[in-house]
Design a protein around this motif. Structure first.
Motif, short mmCIF file in Angstrom:
data_model
loop_
_atom_site.label_atom_id
_atom_site.label_comp_id
_atom_site.label_asym_id
_atom_site.label_seq_id
_atom_site.Cartn_x
_atom_site.Cartn_y
_atom_site.Cartn_z
N ILE A 154 29.79 13.83 -1.54
CA ILE A 154 28.40 13.83 -1.07
C ILE A 154 27.83 15.25 -1.09
N ALA A 155 28.68 16.23 -0.78
CA ALA A 155 28.22 17.62 -0.73
C ALA A 155 27.78 18.15 -2.09
N TYR A 156 28.11 17.45 -3.15
CA TYR A 156 27.73 17.88 -4.49
C TYR A 156 26.38 17.29 -4.92
N THR A 157 25.75 16.54 -4.04
CA THR A 157 24.50 15.85 -4.33
C THR A 157 23.38 16.37 -3.44
N PRO A 158 22.14 15.95 -3.68
CA PRO A 158 21.04 16.35 -2.80
C PRO A 158 21.01 15.59 -1.47
N LEU A 159 22.03 14.76 -1.21
CA LEU A 159 22.03 13.90 -0.03
C LEU A 159 22.83 14.48 1.14
N GLY A 160 23.35 15.69 1.01
CA GLY A 160 24.19 16.25 2.06
C GLY A 160 23.47 16.41 3.37
N SER A 205 20.88 25.37 5.32
CA SER A 205 21.07 26.83 5.35
C SER A 205 22.37 27.22 4.65
N ASN A 206 23.40 26.43 4.83
CA ASN A 206 24.68 26.67 4.15
C ASN A 206 24.50 26.56 2.64
N ASN A 207 23.74 25.57 2.20
CA ASN A 207 23.55 25.36 0.77
C ASN A 207 22.62 26.40 0.16
N ILE A 208 21.68 26.93 0.96
CA ILE A 208 20.85 28.04 0.48
C ILE A 208 21.72 29.26 0.22
N GLU A 212 23.90 29.78 -5.63
CA GLU A 212 24.29 30.24 -6.96
C GLU A 212 25.74 29.85 -7.29
N GLY A 213 26.64 30.05 -6.32
CA GLY A 213 28.04 29.68 -6.55
C GLY A 213 28.21 28.18 -6.73
N ASP A 214 27.48 27.39 -5.92
CA ASP A 214 27.56 25.94 -6.04
C ASP A 214 27.06 25.47 -7.40
N GLN A 215 25.98 26.06 -7.85
CA GLN A 215 25.42 25.67 -9.14
C GLN A 215 26.39 25.98 -10.28
N ALA A 216 27.07 27.09 -10.17
CA ALA A 216 28.04 27.46 -11.20
C ALA A 216 29.21 26.50 -11.27
N HIS A 217 29.47 25.78 -10.17
CA HIS A 217 30.59 24.84 -10.14
C HIS A 217 30.14 23.38 -10.21
N GLY A 218 28.92 23.17 -10.66
CA GLY A 218 28.48 21.81 -10.94
C GLY A 218 27.84 21.05 -9.80
N ARG A 219 27.62 21.69 -8.67
CA ARG A 219 26.94 21.00 -7.58
C ARG A 219 25.46 20.85 -7.89
N ARG A 220 24.85 19.81 -7.26
CA ARG A 220 23.41 19.57 -7.41
C ARG A 220 22.81 19.38 -6.02
N THR A 221 22.95 20.38 -5.19
CA THR A 221 22.45 20.28 -3.82
C THR A 221 20.93 20.40 -3.81
N LEU A 222 20.36 20.10 -2.65
CA LEU A 222 18.91 20.19 -2.50
C LEU A 222 18.44 21.62 -2.73
N ALA A 223 19.21 22.58 -2.24
CA ALA A 223 18.83 23.99 -2.42
C ALA A 223 18.82 24.39 -3.89
N ILE A 224 19.73 23.83 -4.66
CA ILE A 224 19.77 24.12 -6.10
C ILE A 224 18.57 23.51 -6.81
N LEU A 225 18.24 22.28 -6.46
CA LEU A 225 17.11 21.60 -7.10
C LEU A 225 15.79 22.29 -6.78
N LEU A 226 15.66 22.79 -5.55
CA LEU A 226 14.40 23.41 -5.13
C LEU A 226 14.30 24.88 -5.51
N GLY A 227 15.43 25.57 -5.58
CA GLY A 227 15.41 27.01 -5.74
C GLY A 227 15.32 27.69 -4.38
N HIS A 228 15.61 28.97 -4.33
CA HIS A 228 15.73 29.67 -3.05
C HIS A 228 14.44 29.61 -2.22
N ASP A 229 13.32 30.02 -2.82
CA ASP A 229 12.09 30.15 -2.04
C ASP A 229 11.62 28.81 -1.49
#
Length: 313
Positions: A154-160, A205-208, A212-229
């Protein structure tokens, strides 16, 4: 892998000396455990007008929630290492393997042992309430494992954020309330919503921080989809919604004005949001994460205090 663990253990011993109890306490990620403690406290405080509180039942529920969350944190530690997310350079993790050389199987075994320890507590709770609690408890444990374990974590998805907030915020409050009263009310559901939002904030906040590290390992968290800002903007919006929700409940007469005590925690939410702005490295974002977790803790304690004051005063 054995050589890597040995090397990391030597590095950890040189740079992070700790006694055994300090090391294992760190693996529980104690700063996150209030996400279990405060919902149980709130759900129990909500039950005050319905009759005497069954204190042993409250303590059993509290301990079970803490144990299951600690086990979830250990599963997270194990699977993040196995999937290569945790390295010697990682920031903000328990670091049992990458910093202290503890074999990952020890972490996994301890997580399973924690789950096993929660079972007799669950049986006691069910004997004094309903066996439906066992079904819900089993689902909670399954999600705790599947958050980072299994083929599709679940942590690898936007649903965490949604999953953790719903389960630990709404779920724990309603279970704690139900085992004391034998019912679930509209007010208990509505009061649980802002707590769920703030627990989701901790995950966001953890995913923000780890984006960058999560994205490099294939995660698709909400923070990755939205970007930092935009993720930081969402975090600020979630903070705002949690406070407005309580104000709305008070304005409509759903809850006592005593619950406006939660507004005393608002400065921490503002500080947490501001600390994320313009930050680019995980280490720079650690203070913002700390403020986010403290916001959840303070908000939850103030809400429980408001419920208790509303009953006694």
């Amino acid at each position: 892998m054995e050589d890597r663990i040995k090397r990391n253990g030597e590095i950890g011993k040189m740079t992070h000396p700790k006694t055994n109890w300090q090391l294992w306490w760190k693996q529980m990620r104690p700063h996150t455990l209030t996400a279990s403690f405060t919902p149980v406290l709130i759900g129990t405080a909500l039950a005050l007008p319905f009759g005497d509180i069954h204190v042993p039942l409250f303590l059993a529920m509290l301990l079970a929630a803490l144990i299951i969350q600690a086990a979830t944190n250990l599963f997270n530690e194990y699977y993040d290492y196995k999937r290569g997310l945790d390295t010697e350079e990682s920031v903000g993790i328990g670091g049992a393997t990458v910093h202290y050389g503890i074999h990952p199987k020890v972490i996994l075994s301890l997580a399973i042992a924690f789950f096993a320890a929660a079972v007799p507590l669950g049986v006691y709770i069910c004997l004094n309430s309903s066996w439906w609690v066992a079904v819900i408890g089993t689902c909670c444990m399954a999600v705790g494992y599947l958050y980072t374990g299994g083929p599709y974590p679940i942590a690898y998805t936007p649903l965490g954020e949604l999953t953790s907030g719903t389960l630990m915020g709404i779920g724990l409050i309603l279970i704690a309330f139900y085992i004391q009263t034998g019912t679930v009310t509209t007010a208990s559901v509505l009061i649980s919503v802002p707590v769920a939002i703030l627990i989701g904030c901790i995950m966001l906040s953890n995913n923000i921080r780890d984006r960058e590290g999560d994205q490099a390992h294939g995660r698709r968290t909400l923070a990755i989809l939205l970007g930092h800002d935009r993720a930081v903007t969402l975090l600020a919006g979630m903070f705002t919604m949690s406070y407005l929700w309580v104000v709305g409940l008070v304005a409509t007469g759903t809850v006592s004005p005593w619950l406006l005590l939660v507004l005393l925690s608002a400065p921490k939410a503002v500080k947490a949001s501001k600390l994320f702005v313009g930050k680019t490295t995980p280490m720079q974002m650690m203070p913002a994460m700390k403020e986010t977790a403290q916001t959840n803790t303070l908000f939850g304690m103030l809400m429980a205090a408001g419920l208790i004051c509303a009953y006694f005063l």
